[in-house]
Design a protein around this motif. Sequence first.
Motif, PDB file in Angstrom:
ATOM      1  N   ALA A  49       0.829  -1.206   0.000  1.00 34.37           N
ATOM      2  CA  ALA A  49       0.000   0.000   0.000  1.00 34.37           C
ATOM      3  C   ALA A  49       0.864   1.257   0.000  1.00 34.37           C
ATOM      4  O   ALA A  49       0.465   2.289   0.519  1.00 34.37           O
ATOM      5  N   HIS A  50       2.042   1.178  -0.612  1.00 33.01           N
ATOM      6  CA  HIS A  50       2.971   2.300  -0.579  1.00 33.01           C
ATOM      7  C   HIS A  50       2.428   3.544  -1.271  1.00 33.01           C
ATOM      8  O   HIS A  50       2.682   4.657  -0.820  1.00 33.01           O
ATOM      9  N   PHE A  51       1.667   3.375  -2.353  1.00 31.90           N
ATOM     10  CA  PHE A  51       1.128   4.542  -3.059  1.00 31.90           C
ATOM     11  C   PHE A  51       0.154   5.316  -2.165  1.00 31.90           C
ATOM     12  O   PHE A  51       0.248   6.530  -2.030  1.00 31.90           O
ATOM     13  N   VAL A  52      -0.761   4.599  -1.550  1.00 33.58           N
ATOM     14  CA  VAL A  52      -1.747   5.241  -0.674  1.00 33.58           C
ATOM     15  C   VAL A  52      -1.053   5.851   0.540  1.00 33.58           C
ATOM     16  O   VAL A  52      -1.385   6.962   0.972  1.00 33.58           O
ATOM     17  N   GLY A  53      -0.072   5.148   1.087  1.00 35.85           N
ATOM     18  CA  GLY A  53       0.675   5.676   2.220  1.00 35.85           C
ATOM     19  C   GLY A  53       1.415   6.952   1.899  1.00 35.85           C
ATOM     20  O   GLY A  53       1.467   7.879   2.711  1.00 35.85           O
ATOM     21  N   LEU A  54       1.975   7.019   0.705  1.00 33.93           N
ATOM     22  CA  LEU A  54       2.688   8.235   0.301  1.00 33.93           C
ATOM     23  C   LEU A  54       1.723   9.388   0.075  1.00 33.93           C
ATOM     24  O   LEU A  54       1.995  10.520   0.486  1.00 33.93           O
ATOM     25  N   VAL A  55       0.589   9.130  -0.537  1.00 33.01           N
ATOM     26  CA  VAL A  55      -0.399  10.194  -0.753  1.00 33.01           C
ATOM     27  C   VAL A  55      -0.908  10.722   0.589  1.00 33.01           C
ATOM     28  O   VAL A  55      -1.010  11.939   0.794  1.00 33.01           O
ATOM     29  N   VAL A  56      -1.192   9.822   1.516  1.00 32.48           N
ATOM     30  CA  VAL A  56      -1.663  10.238   2.843  1.00 32.48           C
ATOM     31  C   VAL A  56      -0.576  11.035   3.560  1.00 32.48           C
ATOM     32  O   VAL A  56      -0.848  12.046   4.215  1.00 32.48           O
ATOM     33  N   GLY A  57       0.678  10.608   3.436  1.00 32.16           N
ATOM     34  CA  GLY A  57       1.773  11.338   4.053  1.00 32.16           C
ATOM     35  C   GLY A  57       1.983  12.707   3.451  1.00 32.16           C
ATOM     36  O   GLY A  57       2.259  13.682   4.159  1.00 32.16           O
ATOM     37  N   VAL A  58       1.844  12.814   2.136  1.00 28.62           N
ATOM     38  CA  VAL A  58       2.018  14.099   1.450  1.00 28.62           C
ATOM     39  C   VAL A  58       0.890  15.058   1.816  1.00 28.62           C
ATOM     40  O   VAL A  58       1.095  16.266   1.867  1.00 28.62           O
ATOM     41  N   ILE A  59      -0.286  14.551   2.089  1.00 30.93           N
ATOM     42  CA  ILE A  59      -1.396  15.402   2.532  1.00 30.93           C
ATOM     43  C   ILE A  59      -1.272  15.718   4.023  1.00 30.93           C
ATOM     44  O   ILE A  59      -1.525  16.844   4.452  1.00 30.93           O
ATOM     45  N   GLY A  60      -0.864  14.733   4.804  1.00 35.16           N
ATOM     46  CA  GLY A  60      -0.820  14.890   6.257  1.00 35.16           C
ATOM     47  C   GLY A  60       0.246  15.845   6.758  1.00 35.16           C
ATOM     48  O   GLY A  60       0.024  16.571   7.734  1.00 35.16           O
ATOM     49  N   LEU A  61       1.410  15.877   6.122  1.00 35.12           N
ATOM     50  CA  LEU A  61       2.493  16.727   6.612  1.00 35.12           C
ATOM     51  C   LEU A  61       2.167  18.218   6.506  1.00 35.12           C
ATOM     52  O   LEU A  61       2.264  18.937   7.509  1.00 35.12           O
ATOM     53  N   PRO A  62       1.735  18.724   5.349  1.00 38.59           N
ATOM     54  CA  PRO A  62       1.382  20.157   5.322  1.00 38.59           C
ATOM     55  C   PRO A  62       0.176  20.495   6.201  1.00 38.59           C
ATOM     56  O   PRO A  62       0.122  21.573   6.787  1.00 38.59           O
ATOM     57  N   LEU A  63      -0.763  19.564   6.312  1.00 39.61           N
ATOM     58  CA  LEU A  63      -1.908  19.798   7.183  1.00 39.61           C
ATOM     59  C   LEU A  63      -1.457  19.945   8.631  1.00 39.61           C
ATOM     60  O   LEU A  63      -1.909  20.831   9.356  1.00 39.61           O
ATOM     61  N   ALA A  64      -0.546  19.085   9.061  1.00 42.91           N
ATOM     62  CA  ALA A  64      -0.033  19.168  10.422  1.00 42.91           C
ATOM     63  C   ALA A  64       0.760  20.454  10.644  1.00 42.91           C
ATOM     64  O   ALA A  64       0.695  21.054  11.722  1.00 42.91           O
ATOM     65  N   LEU A  65       1.491  20.891   9.631  1.00 33.90           N
ATOM     66  CA  LEU A  65       2.255  22.132   9.764  1.00 33.90           C
ATOM     67  C   LEU A  65       1.330  23.340   9.895  1.00 33.90           C
ATOM     68  O   LEU A  65       1.557  24.215  10.734  1.00 33.90           O
ATOM     69  N   VAL A  66       0.285  23.393   9.086  1.00 32.22           N
ATOM     70  CA  VAL A  66      -0.678  24.498   9.178  1.00 32.22           C
ATOM     71  C   VAL A  66      -1.408  24.441  10.514  1.00 32.22           C
ATOM     72  O   VAL A  66      -1.611  25.468  11.176  1.00 32.22           O
ATOM     73  N   SER A  67      -1.776  23.252  10.925  1.00 28.54           N
ATOM     74  CA  SER A  67      -2.465  23.093  12.198  1.00 28.54           C
ATOM     75  C   SER A  67      -1.574  23.523  13.361  1.00 28.54           C
ATOM     76  O   SER A  67      -2.052  24.104  14.336  1.00 28.54           O
ATOM     77  N   GLN A  68      -0.293  23.255  13.265  1.00 24.35           N
ATOM     78  CA  GLN A  68       0.648  23.665  14.305  1.00 24.35           C
ATOM     79  C   GLN A  68       0.727  25.195  14.375  1.00 24.35           C
ATOM     80  O   GLN A  68       0.853  25.760  15.451  1.00 24.35           O
ATOM     81  N   MET A  69       0.661  25.838  13.225  1.00 24.63           N
ATOM     82  CA  MET A  69       0.760  27.302  13.201  1.00 24.63           C
ATOM     83  C   MET A  69      -0.422  27.973  13.906  1.00 24.63           C
ATOM     84  O   MET A  69      -0.253  29.044  14.496  1.00 24.63           O
ATOM     85  N   ILE A  70      -1.608  27.366  13.858  1.00 27.81           N
ATOM     86  CA  ILE A  70      -2.783  28.003  14.449  1.00 27.81           C
ATOM     87  C   ILE A  70      -3.229  27.336  15.743  1.00 27.81           C
ATOM     88  O   ILE A  70      -4.264  27.705  16.290  1.00 27.81           O
ATOM     89  N   SER A  71      -2.459  26.377  16.250  1.00 33.20           N
ATOM     90  CA  SER A  71      -2.868  25.665  17.461  1.00 33.20           C
ATOM     91  C   SER A  71      -2.887  26.605  18.660  1.00 33.20           C
ATOM     92  O   SER A  71      -2.126  27.575  18.721  1.00 33.20           O
ATOM     93  N   ALA A  72      -3.769  26.307  19.602  1.00 35.71           N
ATOM     94  CA  ALA A  72      -3.946  27.190  20.746  1.00 35.71           C
ATOM     95  C   ALA A  72      -3.613  26.520  22.071  1.00 35.71           C
ATOM     96  O   ALA A  72      -3.374  27.215  23.052  1.00 35.71           O
ATOM     97  N   THR A  73      -3.601  25.206  22.118  1.00 39.47           N
ATOM     98  CA  THR A  73      -3.344  24.522  23.381  1.00 39.47           C
ATOM     99  C   THR A  73      -2.200  23.527  23.225  1.00 39.47           C
ATOM    100  O   THR A  73      -1.827  23.139  22.121  1.00 39.47           O
ATOM    101  N   THR A  74      -1.679  23.099  24.341  1.00 39.72           N
ATOM    102  CA  THR A  74      -0.587  22.130  24.343  1.00 39.72           C
ATOM    103  C   THR A  74      -1.050  20.781  23.809  1.00 39.72           C
ATOM    104  O   THR A  74      -0.296  20.103  23.097  1.00 39.72           O
ATOM    105  N   ASN A  75      -2.264  20.388  24.110  1.00 43.67           N
ATOM    106  CA  ASN A  75      -2.773  19.108  23.609  1.00 43.67           C
ATOM    107  C   ASN A  75      -2.830  19.082  22.090  1.00 43.67           C
ATOM    108  O   ASN A  75      -2.485  18.077  21.459  1.00 43.67           O
ATOM    109  N   GLU A  76      -3.260  20.183  21.494  1.00 41.19           N
ATOM    110  CA  GLU A  76      -3.285  20.269  20.027  1.00 41.19           C
ATOM    111  C   GLU A  76      -1.873  20.184  19.464  1.00 41.19           C
ATOM    112  O   GLU A  76      -1.644  19.537  18.441  1.00 41.19           O
TER     113      GLU A  76
END
Length: 102
Positions: A49-76
């Motif tokens: 499932a390497h293709f699906v894993g790579l697509v999910v990783g390519v979507i997940g990394l920028p999403l996590a970076l943007v989410s980190q920029m606007i996070s408000a709590t330590t848990n987030e």
Amino acid sequence: MPDQVAGSRHATAESRAEPESHRLQDVLAVAAFTLGIAALVLGGGIPSAHFVGLVVGVIGLPLALVSQMISATTNERWLNVIGMVGSFVGAGFAISHGGFSL
């Protein structure tokens, strides 16, 4: 008088409480965490499932970076960092298993 100073170590619980909800930040943090774990499992745990894993990783990394920029709590922030690492490592494993090739 010292208890009323901003940043005091003895601030009351009322002054530290966050009455507002962070619904968008919470949803993004959970989505980043979920995509990171999915990329790690699909990219590293299931080589076919390497293709699906790579697509999910390519979507997940920028999403996590943007989410980190606007996070408000330590848990987030914890969820975002776990999602970032999971996405990055999962995408790396997926590339080693074949990357975007079908």
